[in-house]
Design an enzyme around this catalytic site. Sequence first.
Site, PDB file in Angstrom:
ATOM      1  N   VAL B  52       1.409  -0.899   0.008  1.00 11.53           N
ATOM      2  CA  VAL B  52       0.184  -0.168   0.090  1.00 11.53           C
ATOM      3  C   VAL B  52       1.241   0.904  -0.095  1.00 11.53           C
ATOM      4  O   VAL B  52       1.938   1.010   0.780  1.00 11.53           O
ATOM      5  CB  VAL B  52      -0.301   0.342   1.603  1.00 11.53           C
ATOM      6  N   TYR B 145      16.030  12.999  16.056  1.00 13.59           N
ATOM      7  CA  TYR B 145      16.138  11.158  15.690  1.00 13.59           C
ATOM      8  C   TYR B 145      16.355  10.538  17.327  1.00 13.59           C
ATOM      9  O   TYR B 145      15.146   9.458  17.813  1.00 13.59           O
ATOM     10  CB  TYR B 145      17.164  10.917  14.887  1.00 13.59           C
ATOM     11  N   SER B 148      13.107  11.221  19.485  1.00 12.56           N
ATOM     12  CA  SER B 148      12.090  10.644  18.838  1.00 12.56           C
ATOM     13  C   SER B 148      12.428   8.519  18.905  1.00 12.56           C
ATOM     14  O   SER B 148      10.729   8.515  19.435  1.00 12.56           O
ATOM     15  CB  SER B 148      11.469  10.534  16.618  1.00 12.56           C
TER      16      SER B 148
END
Lengths: 251, 251
Positions: B52, B145, B148
Amino acid sequence: MTRLSGKTAFVTGGAGGIGSAICSRFAKEGAQVVAADLTAEEAPSGNISSLRYDVTNEEDAKMAFETLLERWGKLDILVNAAGIEIEKTIEETSLEEWNRIFAVNVTGMFLTSKYALPLLRRSAGASVINFGSYDGFIADPGLTAYCATKGAVHALTRAMACDHGPEGIRVNAICPGYVDTPMLQSFFRDAGDIDSLKQSVRDVHPIRRYGTPDDVANLVNWLASDEARYATGQLWVIDGGLSAQVQQMKL
Amino acid sequence: MARLKGKTAVVTGGRQGIGRAIVEALHAEGAAVMTCGRGARPDELGPSVQWVTADVSAPSSVEALKCAAVEAFGSLDILVNNAGIQIEKTVVESSDADWDAVMGVNAKGVFLVCRAFVPVMQQSASIINIGSISGMTADPAMALYNASKAFVHGLTRSIAVDHGPDIRCNAICPGWIMTDMADAAFAQAQDPAAARRDALKRHPAGRFGTPDDVARLALWLASDDAGFASGQCYTLDGGLTAASPLNPGLF
Protein backbone atom coordinates in the site's frame (compact mmCIF):
# COMPACT_ATOMS: atom_id res chain seq x y z
CA MET A 1 28.96 27.86 54.40
CA THR A 2 28.12 25.49 57.19
CA ARG A 3 25.38 23.38 55.71
CA LEU A 4 26.39 20.37 57.77
CA SER A 5 26.97 22.05 61.11
CA GLY A 6 25.95 19.87 64.02
CA LYS A 7 26.21 16.75 61.87
CA THR A 8 28.54 13.80 62.37
CA ALA A 9 30.04 11.78 59.55
CA PHE A 10 31.93 8.51 59.10
CA VAL A 11 33.82 8.04 55.82
CA THR A 12 35.45 4.73 54.87
CA GLY A 13 38.33 5.00 52.45
CA GLY A 14 38.74 8.40 54.07
CA ALA A 15 42.44 8.64 53.16
CA GLY A 16 41.90 7.83 49.47
CA GLY A 17 41.68 10.25 46.56
CA ILE A 18 37.93 10.78 46.66
CA GLY A 19 37.50 9.94 50.36
CA SER A 20 39.90 12.63 51.57
CA ALA A 21 38.18 15.24 49.38
CA ILE A 22 34.87 14.25 50.98
CA CYS A 23 36.29 14.51 54.52
CA SER A 24 37.72 17.97 53.83
CA ARG A 25 34.43 19.18 52.35
CA PHE A 26 32.40 17.83 55.28
CA ALA A 27 34.77 19.56 57.73
CA LYS A 28 34.48 22.83 55.79
CA GLU A 29 30.68 22.53 55.98
CA GLY A 30 30.85 22.24 59.75
CA ALA A 31 30.53 18.50 60.31
CA GLN A 32 32.54 16.39 62.73
CA VAL A 33 34.25 13.70 60.64
CA VAL A 34 35.92 10.35 61.17
CA ALA A 35 38.18 9.43 58.25
CA ALA A 36 38.46 5.65 58.44
CA ASP A 37 41.10 3.90 56.38
CA LEU A 38 43.70 1.13 56.49
CA THR A 39 46.36 3.63 57.49
CA ALA A 40 45.43 6.35 59.96
CA GLU A 41 47.25 9.42 58.72
CA GLU A 42 47.69 12.77 60.39
CA ALA A 43 44.31 14.51 60.31
CA PRO A 44 44.43 17.71 58.25
CA SER A 45 41.86 19.61 60.30
CA GLY A 46 40.55 19.79 63.82
CA ASN A 47 37.12 18.58 62.72
CA ILE A 48 38.56 15.41 61.19
CA SER A 49 39.88 12.52 63.23
CA SER A 50 41.62 9.58 61.63
CA LEU A 51 40.80 5.99 62.46
CA ARG A 52 42.68 2.85 61.48
CA TYR A 53 39.88 0.76 60.01
CA ASP A 54 39.70 -2.35 57.84
CA VAL A 55 36.24 -2.56 56.21
CA THR A 56 36.55 -6.33 55.88
CA ASN A 57 37.02 -6.81 59.63
CA GLU A 58 33.79 -7.15 61.61
CA GLU A 59 35.54 -6.38 64.91
CA ASP A 60 36.77 -3.06 63.52
CA ALA A 61 33.18 -2.11 62.65
CA LYS A 62 31.83 -3.13 66.06
CA MET A 63 34.55 -1.20 67.89
CA ALA A 64 34.33 1.90 65.74
CA PHE A 65 30.60 2.39 66.27
CA GLU A 66 30.73 1.50 69.98
CA THR A 67 33.28 4.29 70.35
CA LEU A 68 31.23 6.69 68.26
CA LEU A 69 28.08 5.94 70.24
CA GLU A 70 29.91 7.14 73.34
CA ARG A 71 31.53 10.11 71.65
CA TRP A 72 28.65 11.43 69.50
CA GLY A 73 25.57 9.45 70.54
CA LYS A 74 24.44 9.37 66.90
CA LEU A 75 25.64 9.29 63.30
CA ASP A 76 24.12 11.52 60.60
CA ILE A 77 26.21 10.67 57.55
CA LEU A 78 27.84 7.42 56.51
CA VAL A 79 29.94 7.39 53.34
CA ASN A 80 31.05 3.96 52.14
CA ALA A 81 33.91 5.04 49.87
CA ALA A 82 36.47 2.27 50.49
CA GLY A 83 37.12 0.29 47.33
CA ILE A 84 39.76 -1.49 45.30
CA GLU A 85 39.96 -2.59 41.69
CA ILE A 86 41.52 -5.55 39.94
CA GLU A 87 42.36 -5.17 36.27
CA LYS A 88 41.71 -8.66 34.99
CA THR A 89 39.28 -10.76 33.00
CA ILE A 90 37.54 -13.62 34.82
CA GLU A 91 40.01 -16.18 33.47
CA GLU A 92 42.94 -14.21 34.86
CA THR A 93 41.23 -13.60 38.23
CA SER A 94 42.01 -16.07 41.02
CA LEU A 95 39.31 -17.04 43.52
CA GLU A 96 41.38 -15.30 46.18
CA GLU A 97 41.40 -12.05 44.21
CA TRP A 98 37.67 -12.36 43.49
CA ASN A 99 36.91 -12.88 47.19
CA ARG A 100 39.23 -10.04 48.16
CA ILE A 101 37.54 -7.42 45.95
CA PHE A 102 34.07 -8.50 47.03
CA ALA A 103 35.23 -8.39 50.66
CA VAL A 104 36.33 -4.77 50.34
CA ASN A 105 33.79 -3.35 47.88
CA VAL A 106 30.64 -5.19 48.94
CA THR A 107 31.08 -7.03 52.26
CA GLY A 108 32.83 -3.98 53.71
CA MET A 109 29.84 -1.84 52.83
CA PHE A 110 27.54 -4.41 54.42
CA LEU A 111 29.54 -4.62 57.68
CA THR A 112 30.03 -0.88 58.11
CA SER A 113 26.36 -0.17 57.37
CA LYS A 114 25.19 -2.97 59.64
CA TYR A 115 27.01 -1.62 62.70
CA ALA A 116 26.33 2.02 61.85
CA LEU A 117 22.56 1.51 61.67
CA PRO A 118 21.82 1.82 65.42
CA LEU A 119 23.61 5.21 65.40
CA LEU A 120 21.99 6.32 62.15
CA ARG A 121 18.55 5.67 63.70
CA ARG A 122 19.39 8.25 66.38
CA SER A 123 19.89 10.96 63.75
CA ALA A 124 17.14 13.45 62.91
CA GLY A 125 17.87 12.85 59.22
CA ALA A 126 20.43 10.23 58.32
CA SER A 127 22.05 9.82 54.91
CA VAL A 128 24.08 6.85 53.70
CA ILE A 129 26.12 7.33 50.52
CA ASN A 130 27.57 4.24 48.87
CA PHE A 131 30.16 4.25 46.11
CA GLY A 132 28.92 2.52 43.01
CA SER A 133 30.32 3.27 39.59
CA TYR A 134 29.24 3.83 36.05
CA ASP A 135 30.98 0.47 35.60
CA GLY A 136 27.98 -1.04 37.37
CA PHE A 137 25.96 -0.14 34.26
CA ILE A 138 28.40 -0.50 31.37
CA ALA A 139 31.69 -2.38 31.30
CA ASP A 140 35.27 -1.27 31.03
CA PRO A 141 37.43 -3.93 29.39
CA GLY A 142 39.46 -6.19 31.67
CA LEU A 143 37.80 -4.98 34.86
CA THR A 144 35.32 -7.81 35.40
CA ALA A 145 35.31 -8.34 39.15
CA TYR A 146 35.23 -4.58 39.76
CA CYS A 147 32.23 -4.16 37.46
CA ALA A 148 30.47 -7.02 39.26
CA THR A 149 31.09 -5.53 42.72
CA LYS A 150 29.69 -2.19 41.61
CA GLY A 151 26.56 -3.84 40.22
CA ALA A 152 26.18 -5.46 43.65
CA VAL A 153 26.58 -2.06 45.34
CA HIS A 154 23.76 -0.65 43.23
CA ALA A 155 21.40 -3.45 44.23
CA LEU A 156 22.49 -3.20 47.89
CA THR A 157 21.78 0.53 47.81
CA ARG A 158 18.20 0.10 46.62
CA ALA A 159 17.59 -2.73 49.08
CA MET A 160 18.92 -0.70 52.05
CA ALA A 161 16.82 2.31 50.99
CA CYS A 162 13.77 0.07 50.94
CA ASP A 163 14.40 -1.43 54.38
CA HIS A 164 15.53 1.65 56.28
CA GLY A 165 13.60 4.47 54.62
CA PRO A 166 10.78 4.04 57.15
CA GLU A 167 13.36 4.62 59.91
CA GLY A 168 14.31 7.99 58.46
CA ILE A 169 17.52 6.79 56.82
CA ARG A 170 18.12 7.73 53.21
CA VAL A 171 20.43 5.54 51.12
CA ASN A 172 21.87 6.56 47.75
CA ALA A 173 24.78 5.53 45.57
CA ILE A 174 27.12 7.77 43.64
CA CYS A 175 28.34 6.31 40.36
CA PRO A 176 31.41 8.24 39.23
CA GLY A 177 32.91 7.99 35.78
CA TYR A 178 36.56 8.90 35.24
CA VAL A 179 37.91 10.75 38.25
CA ASP A 180 41.56 11.74 38.47
CA THR A 181 42.81 9.49 41.27
CA PRO A 182 45.69 7.03 41.69
CA MET A 183 43.19 4.28 40.79
CA LEU A 184 42.52 5.88 37.39
CA GLN A 185 46.22 6.28 36.65
CA SER A 186 46.72 2.63 37.46
CA PHE A 187 43.94 1.69 35.02
CA PHE A 188 45.73 3.57 32.24
CA ARG A 189 49.15 2.19 33.07
CA ASP A 190 49.11 -0.51 30.39
CA ALA A 191 47.72 1.79 27.69
CA GLY A 192 50.69 4.15 27.90
CA ASP A 193 51.76 7.30 29.65
CA ILE A 194 48.87 9.08 31.38
CA ASP A 195 49.98 12.47 30.06
CA SER A 196 49.78 11.40 26.44
CA LEU A 197 46.34 9.99 27.08
CA LYS A 198 44.87 13.01 28.80
CA GLN A 199 43.66 14.76 25.66
CA SER A 200 42.09 11.60 24.28
CA VAL A 201 40.33 10.98 27.56
CA ARG A 202 39.02 14.54 27.68
CA ASP A 203 37.77 14.36 24.11
CA VAL A 204 35.55 11.37 24.83
CA HIS A 205 33.68 13.37 27.48
CA PRO A 206 30.88 15.73 26.37
CA ILE A 207 32.20 18.32 28.85
CA ARG A 208 35.76 17.74 27.59
CA ARG A 209 37.41 16.93 30.88
CA TYR A 210 37.42 14.16 33.41
CA GLY A 211 36.33 14.49 36.98
CA THR A 212 38.14 15.63 40.10
CA PRO A 213 37.62 14.33 43.63
CA ASP A 214 36.03 17.70 44.42
CA ASP A 215 33.40 17.18 41.68
CA VAL A 216 32.39 14.00 43.48
CA ALA A 217 32.59 15.58 46.93
CA ASN A 218 30.15 18.28 45.74
CA LEU A 219 27.51 15.64 45.06
CA VAL A 220 28.27 13.71 48.26
CA ASN A 221 27.87 16.96 50.18
CA TRP A 222 24.46 17.59 48.64
CA LEU A 223 23.22 14.06 49.26
CA ALA A 224 24.45 14.28 52.85
CA SER A 225 22.63 17.55 53.44
CA ASP A 226 19.00 18.08 54.36
CA GLU A 227 18.42 19.65 50.93
CA ALA A 228 18.37 16.10 49.60
CA ARG A 229 15.76 14.96 52.13
CA TYR A 230 13.46 13.42 49.50
CA ALA A 231 16.28 11.69 47.59
CA THR A 232 16.65 8.02 48.41
CA GLY A 233 17.18 4.68 46.70
CA GLN A 234 18.76 6.25 43.64
CA LEU A 235 21.96 5.73 41.68
CA TRP A 236 23.53 9.12 40.88
CA VAL A 237 25.77 8.96 37.86
CA ILE A 238 28.35 11.77 37.70
CA ASP A 239 30.62 11.32 34.70
CA GLY A 240 30.79 14.50 32.60
CA GLY A 241 28.24 13.02 30.22
CA LEU A 242 30.41 10.03 29.30
CA SER A 243 27.67 7.41 29.57
CA ALA A 244 24.96 9.61 28.04
CA GLN A 245 26.41 8.95 24.62
CA VAL A 246 26.68 6.04 22.27
CA GLN A 247 30.23 4.90 21.50
CA GLN A 248 32.12 7.64 19.70
CA MET A 249 33.05 6.21 16.32
CA LYS A 250 35.94 7.99 14.59
CA LEU A 251 33.96 9.24 11.61
CA MET B 1 8.84 -23.87 9.09
CA ALA B 2 5.58 -22.02 9.34
CA ARG B 3 5.56 -20.62 12.87
CA LEU B 4 3.21 -17.82 11.85
CA LYS B 5 0.85 -19.81 9.65
CA GLY B 6 -2.62 -18.27 9.67
CA LYS B 7 -1.36 -14.99 11.16
CA THR B 8 -1.69 -11.62 9.52
CA ALA B 9 0.91 -8.83 9.68
CA VAL B 10 1.37 -5.20 8.71
CA VAL B 11 4.92 -3.78 8.53
CA THR B 12 5.44 -0.09 7.90
CA GLY B 13 8.44 1.02 5.84
CA GLY B 14 8.97 -2.26 4.02
CA ARG B 15 10.72 -0.89 0.94
CA GLN B 16 14.27 -1.60 2.08
CA GLY B 17 16.67 -2.35 4.92
CA ILE B 18 15.31 -3.59 8.24
CA GLY B 19 11.67 -3.25 7.19
CA ARG B 20 12.15 -5.37 4.11
CA ALA B 21 14.02 -8.05 6.09
CA ILE B 22 11.14 -8.22 8.57
CA VAL B 23 8.57 -8.47 5.76
CA GLU B 24 10.45 -11.39 4.24
CA ALA B 25 10.99 -13.15 7.58
CA LEU B 26 7.31 -12.95 8.57
CA HIS B 27 6.28 -14.07 5.10
CA ALA B 28 8.71 -16.99 5.14
CA GLU B 29 7.13 -18.22 8.38
CA GLY B 30 3.72 -18.34 6.79
CA ALA B 31 2.17 -15.01 7.77
CA ALA B 32 0.05 -13.00 5.33
CA VAL B 33 1.94 -9.70 5.10
CA MET B 34 1.03 -6.21 4.01
CA THR B 35 3.65 -3.49 3.91
CA CYS B 36 3.75 0.15 2.92
CA GLY B 37 5.96 3.03 1.91
CA ARG B 38 5.66 6.47 0.44
CA GLY B 39 6.49 5.44 -3.14
CA ALA B 40 5.21 2.88 -5.61
CA ARG B 41 5.41 -0.86 -5.03
CA PRO B 42 9.04 -2.04 -5.33
CA ASP B 43 9.48 -4.33 -8.33
CA GLU B 44 11.29 -7.09 -6.51
CA LEU B 45 8.79 -7.40 -3.63
CA GLY B 46 7.43 -10.97 -3.45
CA PRO B 47 4.16 -11.22 -5.34
CA SER B 48 2.17 -12.52 -2.37
CA VAL B 49 3.18 -9.55 -0.17
CA GLN B 50 0.61 -6.76 -0.39
CA TRP B 51 1.84 -3.20 -0.90
CA VAL B 52 0.00 0.00 0.00
CA THR B 53 1.43 3.40 -0.85
CA ALA B 54 1.09 5.27 2.43
CA ASP B 55 2.71 8.03 4.49
CA VAL B 56 2.51 7.08 8.20
CA SER B 57 2.75 10.74 9.24
CA ALA B 58 -0.59 11.54 7.50
CA PRO B 59 -3.77 10.52 9.38
CA SER B 60 -5.82 10.00 6.19
CA SER B 61 -3.08 7.82 4.73
CA VAL B 62 -2.92 5.68 7.89
CA GLU B 63 -6.71 5.33 7.84
CA ALA B 64 -6.52 4.09 4.23
CA LEU B 65 -3.79 1.61 5.25
CA LYS B 66 -6.01 0.28 8.03
CA CYS B 67 -8.99 -0.06 5.67
CA ALA B 68 -6.85 -1.96 3.17
CA ALA B 69 -5.61 -4.31 5.92
CA VAL B 70 -9.09 -4.93 7.33
CA GLU B 71 -10.41 -5.62 3.86
CA ALA B 72 -7.59 -8.02 3.10
CA PHE B 73 -7.21 -9.72 6.50
CA GLY B 74 -10.33 -9.01 8.55
CA SER B 75 -8.21 -8.53 11.67
CA LEU B 76 -4.54 -8.23 12.53
CA ASP B 77 -2.14 -10.34 14.63
CA ILE B 78 1.20 -8.62 14.10
CA LEU B 79 2.00 -4.94 13.67
CA VAL B 80 5.58 -3.75 13.09
CA ASN B 81 6.20 -0.01 13.27
CA ASN B 82 9.45 0.22 11.37
CA ALA B 83 9.08 3.31 9.17
CA GLY B 84 11.60 5.94 10.27
CA ILE B 85 13.86 8.70 9.03
CA GLN B 86 16.91 10.47 10.44
CA ILE B 87 18.26 13.98 10.10
CA GLU B 88 21.82 14.63 11.28
CA LYS B 89 21.56 17.92 13.13
CA THR B 90 21.88 19.40 16.61
CA VAL B 91 18.91 21.13 18.27
CA VAL B 92 20.15 24.57 17.20
CA GLU B 93 20.58 23.51 13.58
CA SER B 94 17.14 21.86 13.35
CA SER B 95 14.36 23.79 11.61
CA ASP B 96 10.62 23.55 12.22
CA ALA B 97 10.43 21.55 9.00
CA ASP B 98 13.06 19.11 10.37
CA TRP B 99 10.95 18.66 13.51
CA ASP B 100 7.83 17.99 11.45
CA ALA B 101 9.69 15.51 9.25
CA VAL B 102 11.44 13.48 11.99
CA MET B 103 8.75 13.62 14.65
CA GLY B 104 6.03 13.26 11.99
CA VAL B 105 7.28 9.87 10.84
CA ASN B 106 9.15 8.49 13.87
CA ALA B 107 6.82 9.66 16.65
CA LYS B 108 3.44 10.73 15.26
CA GLY B 109 3.56 7.95 12.67
CA VAL B 110 3.91 5.26 15.36
CA PHE B 111 1.10 6.87 17.35
CA LEU B 112 -1.24 7.12 14.33
CA VAL B 113 -0.61 3.55 13.21
CA CYS B 114 -1.08 2.14 16.72
CA ARG B 115 -4.26 4.17 17.25
CA ALA B 116 -5.68 2.89 13.97
CA PHE B 117 -4.71 -0.77 14.38
CA VAL B 118 -5.09 -1.53 18.10
CA PRO B 119 -8.92 -1.75 17.77
CA VAL B 120 -8.65 -4.32 14.97
CA MET B 121 -6.00 -6.49 16.62
CA GLN B 122 -6.75 -10.02 17.82
CA GLN B 123 -6.24 -11.67 21.17
CA SER B 124 -2.56 -12.60 21.66
CA ALA B 125 -1.53 -10.00 19.13
CA SER B 126 1.96 -8.51 19.06
CA ILE B 127 3.07 -4.98 18.28
CA ILE B 128 6.78 -4.50 17.58
CA ASN B 129 8.18 -0.99 17.41
CA ILE B 130 11.63 -0.22 16.08
CA GLY B 131 13.30 1.99 18.67
CA SER B 132 17.05 2.52 18.83
CA ILE B 133 20.05 2.48 21.16
CA SER B 134 20.06 6.20 20.33
CA GLY B 135 16.83 6.53 22.32
CA MET B 136 18.75 5.59 25.48
CA THR B 137 22.19 7.07 24.89
CA ALA B 138 22.79 9.89 22.47
CA ASP B 139 24.41 9.84 19.04
CA PRO B 140 26.08 13.21 18.38
CA ALA B 141 24.24 15.65 16.11
CA MET B 142 21.14 13.47 15.89
CA ALA B 143 19.06 15.38 18.42
CA LEU B 144 15.57 14.96 17.00
CA TYR B 145 16.19 11.38 15.92
CA ASN B 146 17.42 10.44 19.42
CA ALA B 147 14.41 12.12 21.01
CA SER B 148 11.97 10.52 18.58
CA LYS B 149 13.27 7.07 19.48
CA ALA B 150 12.91 7.80 23.20
CA PHE B 151 9.28 8.61 22.39
CA VAL B 152 8.93 5.20 20.76
CA HIS B 153 10.26 3.51 23.90
CA GLY B 154 7.81 5.41 26.11
CA LEU B 155 4.84 4.69 23.85
CA THR B 156 5.83 1.00 23.77
CA ARG B 157 5.47 0.75 27.53
CA SER B 158 2.17 2.67 27.51
CA ILE B 159 0.59 0.40 24.91
CA ALA B 160 1.77 -2.68 26.78
CA VAL B 161 0.22 -1.37 30.00
CA ASP B 162 -3.03 -0.08 28.50
CA HIS B 163 -3.76 -2.82 25.98
CA GLY B 164 -2.56 -5.98 27.70
CA PRO B 165 -3.48 -8.77 28.04
CA ASP B 166 -4.82 -8.98 24.50
CA ILE B 167 -1.91 -7.14 22.93
CA ARG B 168 1.77 -7.48 23.77
CA CYS B 169 3.93 -4.53 22.78
CA ASN B 170 7.74 -4.43 22.70
CA ALA B 171 10.45 -2.37 21.05
CA ILE B 172 13.65 -3.52 19.40
CA CYS B 173 16.58 -1.14 19.88
CA PRO B 174 19.06 -1.90 17.12
CA GLY B 175 22.64 -0.66 17.21
CA TRP B 176 24.71 -0.30 14.05
CA ILE B 177 22.90 -2.25 11.39
CA MET B 178 24.61 -2.24 8.01
CA THR B 179 22.13 -0.51 5.80
CA ASP B 180 22.52 2.22 3.22
CA MET B 181 22.19 4.70 6.12
CA ALA B 182 25.29 3.30 7.89
CA ASP B 183 27.31 3.00 4.67
CA ALA B 184 26.71 6.69 4.02
CA ALA B 185 28.12 7.53 7.46
CA PHE B 186 31.38 5.67 6.80
CA ALA B 187 31.70 7.17 3.33
CA GLN B 188 31.86 10.61 4.93
CA ALA B 189 34.81 9.70 7.19
CA GLN B 190 38.26 11.08 6.44
CA ASP B 191 39.59 7.55 6.28
CA PRO B 192 36.60 5.25 5.71
CA ALA B 193 38.61 2.03 6.13
CA ALA B 194 40.12 3.15 9.44
CA ALA B 195 36.74 4.36 10.65
CA ARG B 196 35.24 0.98 9.88
CA ARG B 197 38.04 -0.86 11.72
CA ASP B 198 37.63 1.38 14.76
CA ALA B 199 33.87 0.91 14.81
CA LEU B 200 34.21 -2.86 14.53
CA LYS B 201 36.58 -2.98 17.54
CA ARG B 202 33.86 -1.37 19.64
CA HIS B 203 31.55 -4.31 18.96
CA PRO B 204 32.15 -7.29 21.26
CA ALA B 205 30.44 -9.40 18.58
CA GLY B 206 33.20 -8.40 16.14
CA ARG B 207 30.77 -7.37 13.42
CA PHE B 208 28.00 -4.94 12.63
CA GLY B 209 24.40 -6.05 12.65
CA THR B 210 22.41 -7.04 9.59
CA PRO B 211 18.74 -6.40 8.82
CA ASP B 212 18.26 -10.17 9.21
CA ASP B 213 19.51 -9.99 12.82
CA VAL B 214 16.70 -7.56 13.60
CA ALA B 215 14.18 -9.60 11.62
CA ARG B 216 14.99 -12.70 13.68
CA LEU B 217 14.21 -10.86 16.94
CA ALA B 218 11.04 -9.40 15.39
CA LEU B 219 10.03 -12.92 14.42
CA TRP B 220 10.48 -14.17 17.97
CA LEU B 221 8.54 -11.23 19.41
CA ALA B 222 5.75 -11.86 16.88
CA SER B 223 5.55 -15.54 17.78
CA ASP B 224 3.72 -17.15 20.68
CA ASP B 225 7.13 -18.17 22.09
CA ALA B 226 7.30 -14.56 23.31
CA GLY B 227 3.94 -14.86 25.07
CA PHE B 228 5.23 -13.41 28.36
CA ALA B 229 7.36 -10.66 26.81
CA SER B 230 5.66 -7.28 26.94
CA GLY B 231 6.51 -3.66 27.63
CA GLN B 232 10.23 -4.10 27.07
CA CYS B 233 12.82 -2.40 24.92
CA TYR B 234 15.23 -5.09 23.77
CA THR B 235 18.68 -3.93 22.71
CA LEU B 236 20.28 -5.76 19.78
CA ASP B 237 23.66 -4.21 19.12
CA GLY B 238 26.40 -6.85 19.22
CA GLY B 239 27.38 -5.66 22.71
CA LEU B 240 28.14 -2.08 21.65
CA THR B 241 26.33 -0.30 24.49
CA ALA B 242 27.43 -2.80 27.15
CA ALA B 243 30.93 -1.32 26.93
CA SER B 244 32.12 2.06 28.08
CA PRO B 245 32.59 4.62 25.29
CA LEU B 246 36.01 5.31 26.77
CA ASN B 247 38.30 2.54 25.56
CA PRO B 248 42.00 3.35 26.07
CA GLY B 249 42.97 0.57 23.66
CA LEU B 250 41.38 2.53 20.79
CA PHE B 251 43.08 5.90 21.35
